[in-house]
Scaffold this motif. Structure first.
Motif: not given
Length: 390
Positions: A145-149, A224-231, A244-250
């Protein structure tokens, strides 16, 4: 055994947070790494690949080579190596030096998680093993979660090298904590080695590792491909993907926490529930990934189900092996990492064959279903073996 969580388990969780931050945080800085070393982005991605290869292959090998080393001494040594590896990465003059030091850090993660699970399991009763393992792994999940931020904020402000200086600071704090609170007590190496040898001749253990890899690969075929999927599918801007990745992390933090408690009641029920939930969420994601509201609801469920498998499967591997050993747990961690690599490779091949992003979750659901079937077979056989020995 006390009903309270022993302090050393918190120190292990803090260390796993440092290791997890080293794994996840650099992923948001590949463009910066690419510019810094004047190499293509695909080559910059080797700092992630190197870490994963080190954890998957090197982790179990080092764990096997250090079976006779007392657990506290091994944990302290590993974190010391991890600290030095991150300093080298931060100072790397070339991409090759960065990749090699990242691979060393990956080896430490693969080995340390094995010894951490072993120490945590030895500190509590068998009835609390799932919660202890979940707490150790909570460091990794919180880092996700925090690593992304951290990776984006620190890297964007001071460059990609600052990420590794931050991780170095975490490693120093973790090292102090381990030295201060880890117990000196450890099992005799010779007895442990013999027990491990017996465990490794158990077919059910290897089938469990295979079930881990297959079920986990289902998640990462898509994630693995969540970023292009979301975009491209959901229409989220690149700036908002991180939230949105933070939401996943929670979701994955919550899933890991509760899965540990439920695993202490029933490993089989907890694992089956998590796998079935993952299959359902993946199928739903394939259908609803163009709806932002649905995606916001599904992402935390995806994290909870995907990472909710980890504590019960780790506990099940220990139950089958009938010994708490860093090598047994390191092989389990390597199985999960193998699932990440397998899922990523399958997802990439689908995209290369011009498959759509909406296909990835369906294929992932199929892989997890195969893992579920294999797990059910293993648990059925294991129950028969247990009844036969009573």
């Amino acid at each position: 055994m006390t009903s309270r969580t022993p302090l050393p388990i918190y120190a292990l969780a803090l260390t796993s947070f440092a290791l997890g931050t080293a794994e996840f945080a650099p992923n948001g800085q590949l463009l910066s790494v690419s510019d810094g070393f004047a190499v293509p982005v695909a080559d910059a991605g080797l700092i992630t690949t190197g870490f994963a290869v080190g954890a998957t292959i090197g982790g179990p090998l080092v764990a096997a080579a250090t079976l006779r080393v007392p657990h506290k001494r091994l944990a302290v040594l590993l974190v010391s190596v991890f600290l030095v590896a991150n300093v080298i990465t931060a100072l790397s003059p070339t991409l090759l030096a960065a990749v090699i030091s990242r691979a060393v850090a990956g080896v430490v993660l693969g080995t340390f998680m094995g010894v951490a699970v072993t120490i945590a399991s030895d500190l509590v009763s068998a009835a609390r093993r799932g919660r202890a393992i979940a707490l150790v792994f909570s460091g990794l999940t919180i880092a996700n979660v925090l690593g992304v931020v951290i990776g984006n904020l620190a890297g964007n402000a001071w460059g990609w090298r600052s990420v590794f200086w931050f991780v170095t600071g975490l490693a120093i704090v973790s090292l102090i904590g381990l030295v201060a609170v880890l117990p000196r007590r450890t099992e005799a190496g010779a007895a442990q080695s013999g027990s491990v040898g017996t465990a490794l001749r158990t077919g059910r253990l290897w089938m469990t590792y295979a079930a881990m890899a297959l079920a986990y690969s289902g998640l990462f075929t898509m994630f693995t491909y969540i970023e292009p999927i979301l975009q491209e599918r959901t229409g989220v801007s690149s700036d908002n993907v991180v939230w949105l990745l933070l939401v996943f992390g929670v979701g994955l933090v919550i899933g890991t926490h509760f899965a540990g408690s439920f695993a202490d009641r029933s490993i089989r029920a907890t694992t089956v529930t998590a796998m079935i939930a993952l299959v359902g969420v993946l199928v739903a994601f394939s259908v609803l990934d163009t709806n932002l509201v649905a995606v916001i609801v599904l992402l935390p469920l995806l994290g909870a189900a995907g990472y909710g498998m980890v504590p019960p499967l780790q506990s099940f591997a220990v139950e089958i092996a009938r010994v708490t050993s860093p090598f047994i747990s390191a092989l389990a961690a390597a199985s999960f990492m193998a699932g990440v690599s397998l899922g990523s490779a399958i997802g990439g091949e689908i995209l290369r064959q011009r498959g759509g992003y909406d296909v990835l979750p369906l294929v992932g659901a199929g892989l997890t279903m195969v893992g579920l079937i294999l797990f059910l077979v293993v648990t059925t056989v294991h129950q028969r073996v247990v009844r036969a020995t009573l």
